[in-house]
Each structure stands twice: as structure tokens, then as C-alpha cells.
Design a protein around this motif. Structure first.
Motif, PDB file in Angstrom:
ATOM      1  N   LEU A  58       0.828  -1.205   0.000  1.00 47.90           N
ATOM      2  CA  LEU A  58       0.000   0.000   0.000  1.00 47.90           C
ATOM      3  C   LEU A  58       0.861   1.254   0.000  1.00 47.90           C
ATOM      4  N   TYR A  59       2.000   1.201   0.687  1.00 46.33           N
ATOM      5  CA  TYR A  59       2.915   2.349   0.693  1.00 46.33           C
ATOM      6  C   TYR A  59       3.383   2.660  -0.724  1.00 46.33           C
ATOM      7  N   TYR A  60       3.834   1.635  -1.433  1.00 48.11           N
ATOM      8  CA  TYR A  60       4.376   1.862  -2.773  1.00 48.11           C
ATOM      9  C   TYR A  60       3.281   2.178  -3.790  1.00 48.11           C
TER      10      TYR A  60
ATOM     11  N   GLY B  37      13.292   8.348   7.712  1.00 51.71           N
ATOM     12  CA  GLY B  37      12.146   8.059   8.560  1.00 51.71           C
ATOM     13  C   GLY B  37      11.533   9.312   9.144  1.00 51.71           C
ATOM     14  N   MET B  38      12.369  10.224   9.664  1.00 54.31           N
ATOM     15  CA  MET B  38      11.841  11.459  10.245  1.00 54.31           C
ATOM     16  C   MET B  38      11.182  12.333   9.187  1.00 54.31           C
ATOM     17  N   LEU B  39      11.706  12.319   7.971  1.00 51.17           N
ATOM     18  CA  LEU B  39      11.094  13.080   6.882  1.00 51.17           C
ATOM     19  C   LEU B  39       9.711  12.540   6.556  1.00 51.17           C
ATOM     20  N   LEU B  40       9.583  11.222   6.456  1.00 57.46           N
ATOM     21  CA  LEU B  40       8.279  10.629   6.189  1.00 57.46           C
ATOM     22  C   LEU B  40       7.286  10.954   7.295  1.00 57.46           C
ATOM     23  N   LEU B  41       7.735  10.894   8.546  1.00 53.58           N
ATOM     24  CA  LEU B  41       6.843  11.202   9.664  1.00 53.58           C
ATOM     25  C   LEU B  41       6.448  12.676   9.664  1.00 53.58           C
ATOM     26  N   ALA B  42       7.343  13.558   9.240  1.00 53.06           N
ATOM     27  CA  ALA B  42       7.006  14.989   9.154  1.00 53.06           C
ATOM     28  C   ALA B  42       5.873  15.207   8.152  1.00 53.06           C
TER      29      ALA B  42
ATOM     30  N   SER C 181       8.892  -0.116   9.613  1.00 49.73           N
ATOM     31  CA  SER C 181       7.728   0.156  10.463  1.00 49.73           C
ATOM     32  C   SER C 181       7.051   1.458  10.044  1.00 49.73           C
ATOM     33  N   ILE C 182       7.849   2.455   9.707  1.00 44.89           N
ATOM     34  CA  ILE C 182       7.290   3.737   9.258  1.00 44.89           C
ATOM     35  C   ILE C 182       6.570   3.563   7.929  1.00 44.89           C
ATOM     36  N   MET C 183       7.143   2.774   7.036  1.00 44.00           N
ATOM     37  CA  MET C 183       6.498   2.520   5.749  1.00 44.00           C
ATOM     38  C   MET C 183       5.155   1.821   5.955  1.00 44.00           C
ATOM     39  N   ARG C 184       5.120   0.875   6.869  1.00 43.74           N
ATOM     40  CA  ARG C 184       3.852   0.189   7.153  1.00 43.74           C
ATOM     41  C   ARG C 184       2.834   1.161   7.741  1.00 43.74           C
ATOM     42  N   TYR C 185       3.287   2.053   8.602  1.00 47.72           N
ATOM     43  CA  TYR C 185       2.386   3.049   9.195  1.00 47.72           C
ATOM     44  C   TYR C 185       1.800   3.961   8.121  1.00 47.72           C
ATOM     45  N   VAL C 186       2.639   4.420   7.202  1.00 52.35           N
ATOM     46  CA  VAL C 186       2.154   5.261   6.107  1.00 52.35           C
ATOM     47  C   VAL C 186       1.194   4.468   5.226  1.00 52.35           C
ATOM     48  N   GLY C 187       1.565   3.248   4.876  1.00 52.54           N
ATOM     49  CA  GLY C 187       0.708   2.431   4.028  1.00 52.54           C
ATOM     50  C   GLY C 187      -0.636   2.132   4.652  1.00 52.54           C
ATOM     51  N   ALA C 188      -0.677   1.989   5.980  1.00 55.38           N
ATOM     52  CA  ALA C 188      -1.924   1.662   6.671  1.00 55.38           C
ATOM     53  C   ALA C 188      -2.957   2.772   6.553  1.00 55.38           C
TER      54      ALA C 188
END
Length: 509
Positions: free
Chosen positions: A108-110, A180-185, A140-147
Motif C-alpha cells: 500500500l505504501y508503494y 524516517g523522520m522526513l516521512l513522519l514529518a 515500520s514507518i512505511m507500514r504506518y504510512v501504508g496503513a
């Protein structure tokens, strides 16, 4: 044993799977893979991936729903990653297994996010030796974004705690942590958490500069000779540059930090070369040649990512002009305006062939979006149209339309008003382009909000009934886009409510 015609022609020995007619499968045993009469599995991991990515979506079904309907189809594939507990949260150490490329949340992320912010290695790389280099916290961050793209909005909460483990270890200092921090931002901005997004972004920039990611040597030294990894590091710095500029503009800061940061990091390559996973030295040399010629005003841009970077650079010029204390700025305003308009003329079409939505270029779309935002921000402070401030503001809603007796008719609108109103028209048109709106960058939320504010203000100064109806249709288009984005990103849902309240306050029907 009889011999079939195909095996007889090919001079092969026929093999038959013993008939299981009348036999019951034991409930504790998983079904066997589907076999043909030569004992060859009908489906393997690559075949499943191709099928998943190439299956056309029904017109009323979005990508996330289609994915999970396909994953829930019974007795179709015997895939270890698609068991009954496929959607359960794995332990961090399980995330680095070779099957991570087939993880539903990673997919889902991709499928939904990566094309708008393509800084991480392409999905194909997760099925190679590069997967061993990706730390568990980044997965884990990628999974969080994809979710976020799973149909159940609450589903993403199960992944949040694991995603934020990136901040737990203060001794961890590498490029993956910057990613990771960039994606979370970006995600925090999309949740309306402006202060958290600002802190995450500044922490990512601090670490990136400390590591030397703004120098070309970092990408080479940390890639171990792999072009995809080197390209990912280059893209990480430039993604920091782009997101820093967008967040600074939305927050109305005095400047964004990386605007004047000196760097020799090469520009990203074309998206198809990066996603294919094949990038020989000839491509690298081509990138360098194109970059050199483009910087001299010759030739074509190296990639759609580079057009996006150029758009952010122009947006930085707009911010410089708007915070200048010089008395006479008209010449500078005209120069920046010319840069913005000329950059639009140089942009290729983001729609590809115009018929296939898979050709849609998200980065060219963003370059166009950013340029229109720049035109609006450049001209509205100098126009005859005035705006009020939101009392309960977000990064997307600093200004709102307000009824004012001092407003003049559209016939009296000055050139600045006409320019940013035209830019708002073109910006709202982007919502009609192909490809699902929910898969576009979360920053499109602010773009749609800007359009609604401008068009609402224009409704109050336009005497023509036909023009008012056209403006109202654009307002409805923007609100519809926010409604779709709101199914994924909470900020869009909040902004849509604020826009509807503003529309009612000014008394429009």
C-alpha cells in the motif's frame, strides 16, 4: 500410462497428479499449490506481484479496497504471506525478512504514497540484497504510512507506536533515520499536527547536515557501489529540500533553511530508470550532462523530480519578495512572476499519453501545483482583494474570504487580482486530472484550500451570475477533492469543514 499429444511431440515423460476425487482435505493442512500435469506451480511470488499490480480496478473501487478484496479471495493462491494472520502486526525482527516486499502495508505504501514522495529505494529492491540494509524502524514507518490507505481509518493506529521507535534511540545517527523522520514529518502535517511536523522536519535537517548529506560524497560513500542506494540518498536530500520549502510556505515562516544551503548533490534521475532498478553508468553520465546543460539554460530537465525542485526554488523567491522591506518591489515582483510563468511553459504534460492513468506523473503534477501556489502567494498581497484570518487556523487555512463592503466589482480588479484568480482556476483544474486523488501528495490539501478561499472571495466581487455559477462549481470541486483526501488524511477532513463554515459565513448559497 497414456501419453498426451503435447508430451509426445516434445519427447517428454508425462507425469500425472493422483486424483483426489472423493477425498477430504484435513482441516489442519493448508491446501497444496495448484499444479498442472507437469507438477509446475501455476503461481509463484513474482506472478502474484505482477497480477496484483496489473489487475484493473473497478470504477467504483479505490486501490486500497481492491487490494484487500484481492487478498481476501479464498482458495486462490497458496502464499505464505497471505495466511489468515497476514494483516497482523509482525515483530520488528520479522520486518527484514525477504518477504517484506509482499507485505500488504508495504504494498500500500508503494502503490499509493511512494510515487508522490519517491525517496526510498523502489519496491523491487526489497526483493534483493538491499532489503538487508533497510532497518526495521524504517519498514515500520512505511507500514504506518501504508496503513493510512486501508479502508478502515482506525487501522493505522495499530502501527503508530512501532513507527515512532525511530525517535527512541538518540544514539542512532544515519541516513535511514533522516528518511524516517522526513516521512513522519509529512504524515504529521497531513494529520494537522503542525508543531510536531515542524520539529520532525528540523530534526531531520539537522541530522542530514551533520551527516553531510548535502555533499555528493555522502551518497557515493554510503551506497556500497549500488546505484539504487546512491540514487536514494540523492533523492533524500532533495526531498528534504522540497518538503522544507512546502512546510515553510504553509506555516508562513520567514524562510526555509535549505533554500540557501550550498550543495553539490546531483539531481535525481528519471522515475522509470529508478523504478526499473537498472541504472548503468551510461545513465549516470547522461544525468550529469543534462544537469550541466539545464543549469546553463540549455537542453531539457534531467527528470520530473528536477522540475519539482525548480518549482520549489521559485517558491523560495516568492517568499523572499514577500518578506522584503524594500519600498519599491515592483521590478522584483515582475522578475519572479516571469520566472513562474516561464517555468510553467517549460513543464511537460503530467498526463503522459492522456488516456492511461498509469502514465500520470505525480512529480510533474506537484511542480505545476507548487508553481500555481507561488503565483497566488506572489500576487494576492498586492491585489485589491483582501482576506481575513481564520480564528482556528491550520497550516492550510491562514486566510479566509470575508464579506467586505470595500470590495469592488470584478471590472475594477487590478492586474494582480486577475493573475492570482487565474492561477487559482488552473490550480483547481488539477483536481480533474486522472489517477485517484487520495494517492496524491498530502500537500494537495493546502492547494485545494487556497483555491476555495480565492474562489469564494471572487464570488463576492463578481456581478455576473454566470461567472458566479462557474466559481461555485470550482468551490464544489475543491470541496469534493478534500472529501476524498479526508478519507486518508485527517487534515483534509478538518480543512473541508472550515471551508464549508467560511462559505456559509459569507452568505453564499
Amino acid at each position: 500410462m497414456p501419453v498426451c499429444g503435447r508430451c509426445q511431440t516434445s519427447d517428454l515423460e508425462c507425469r500425472y497428479v493422483r486424483s483426489r476425487r472423493g477425498m477430504r482435505s484435513k482441516p489442519d493442512n493448508p491446501p497444496s499449490p495448484l499444479l498442472n500435469h507437469h507438477d509446475v506451480p501455476l503461481f509463484d511470488a513474482d506472478a502474484f506481484s505482477n497480477w496484483l499490480n496489473n489487475t484493473p480496478l473497478p470504477p467504483d473501487l479505490d486501490a486500497g479496497e481492491a487490494l484487500f478484496q484481492s487478498l481476501g479471495t479464498p482458495q486462490t493462491f497458496d502464499m505464505p504471506s497471505l495466511t489468515d494472520d497476514a494483516m497482523s502486526w509482525p515483530e520488528p525482527e520479522q520486518l527484514s525478512t525477504p518477504g517484506v516486499a509482499y507485505d500488504p502495508m508495504i504494498q500500500l505504501y508503494y502503490q499509493n504514497f511512494h510515487r508522490s514522495h519517491p525517496l526510498l529505494v523502489p519496491r523491487k529492491a526489497l526483493a534483493s540484497h538491499l532489503a538487508d540494509r533497510i532497518p526495521p524502524y524504517l519498514l515500520s514507518i512505511m507500514r504506518y504510512v501504508g496503513a493510512h490507505f486501508y479502508p478502515d481509518p482506525a487501522f493505522k493506529d495499530e502501527f503508530r507506536a512501532h513507527a515512532y521507535t525511530v525517535f527512541a534511540d538518540t544514539t542512532l545517527r544515519d541516513g535511514f533515520k533522516v528518511q524516517g523522520m522526513l516521512l513522519l514529518a509529512i504524515v504529521e502535517h497531513a494529520h494537522g499536527q503542525d508543531d510536531s511536523a515542524h520539529r520532525s522536519m528540523q530534526a531531520a535537517i539537522d541530522l542530514a547536515l551533520d551527516l553531510g548529506m548535502h555533499r555528493s560524497g555522502f551518497a557515493v560513500e554510503n551506497s556500497e557501489g549500488d546505484f539504487l542506494m546512491e540514487e536514494s540518498w540523492c533523492r533524500t536530500f532533495w526531498e528534504l529540500y522540497v518538503v522544507d520549502g512546502l512546510l515553510a510556505t504553509m506555516r508562513d515562516q520567514s524562510s526555509f533553511r535549505l533554500c540557501r544551503q550550498r550543495t553539490d548533490v546531483r539531481l535525481p534521475c528519471a522515475e522509470d530508470a529508478f523504478s526499473s532498478g537498472i541504472a548503468p553508468m551510461s545513465i549516470r553520465q547522461t544525468i550529469n550532462d543534462l544537469e550541466r546543460n539545464w543549469s546553463l539554460g540549455q537542453g531539457t530537465c534531467p527528470s520530473s523530480f528536477a522540475y519539482r525542485i525548480h518549482a520549489i526554488q521559485n517558491l523560495g523567491k516568492v517568499m523572499d519578495v514577500n518578506r522584503s522591506l524594500d519600498m519599491d518591489l515592483e521590478a522584483r515582483v515582475q522578475t519572479v512572476d516571469a520566472s513562474l510563468v516561464s517555468s510553467l511553459m517549460r513543464l511537460p504534460s503530467s498526463q503522459g499519453s492522456g488516456y492511461d492513468s498509469s502514465d500520470f506523473d505525480e512529480l510533474l503534477f506537484q511542480a505545476e501545483m507548487i508553481t500555481y501556489i507561488g503565483i497566488i502567494y506572489l500576487h494576492h498581497p498586492r491585489s485589491s482583494m483582501r482576506f481575513a484570518s481564520f480564528t482556528s487556523r491550520t497550516s492550510c487555512t491562514r486566510l479566509k474570504a470575508a464579506r467586505d463592503a470595500s470590495h469592488h466589482s470584478s471590472a475594477d480588479l487590478d492586474l494582480h487580482s486577475q493573475k492570482f484568480l487565474r492561477a487559482a482556476d488552473m490550480l483547481s483544474n488539477l483536481a480533474t486530472l486522472p489517477n485517484p486523488i487520495q494517492s496524491r501528495t498530502p500537500f494537495f490539501t493546502c492547494a485545494l484550500a487556497i483555491c476555495i478561499v480565492v474562489h469564494t472571495a471572487a464570488c463576492m466581487v463578481t456581478p455576473s451570475a454566470g461567472k458566479i455559477e462557474s466559481l461555485k462549481a470550482r468551490i464544489q470541486l475543491g470541496a469534493g477533492g478534500l472529501n476524498v483526501l479526508g478519507k486518508v488524511w485527517p487534515l483534509a477532513k478538518t480543512v473541508r469543514g472550515q471551508m464549508l463554515d467560511m462559505y456559509q459565513e459569507v452568505g453564499l448559497r
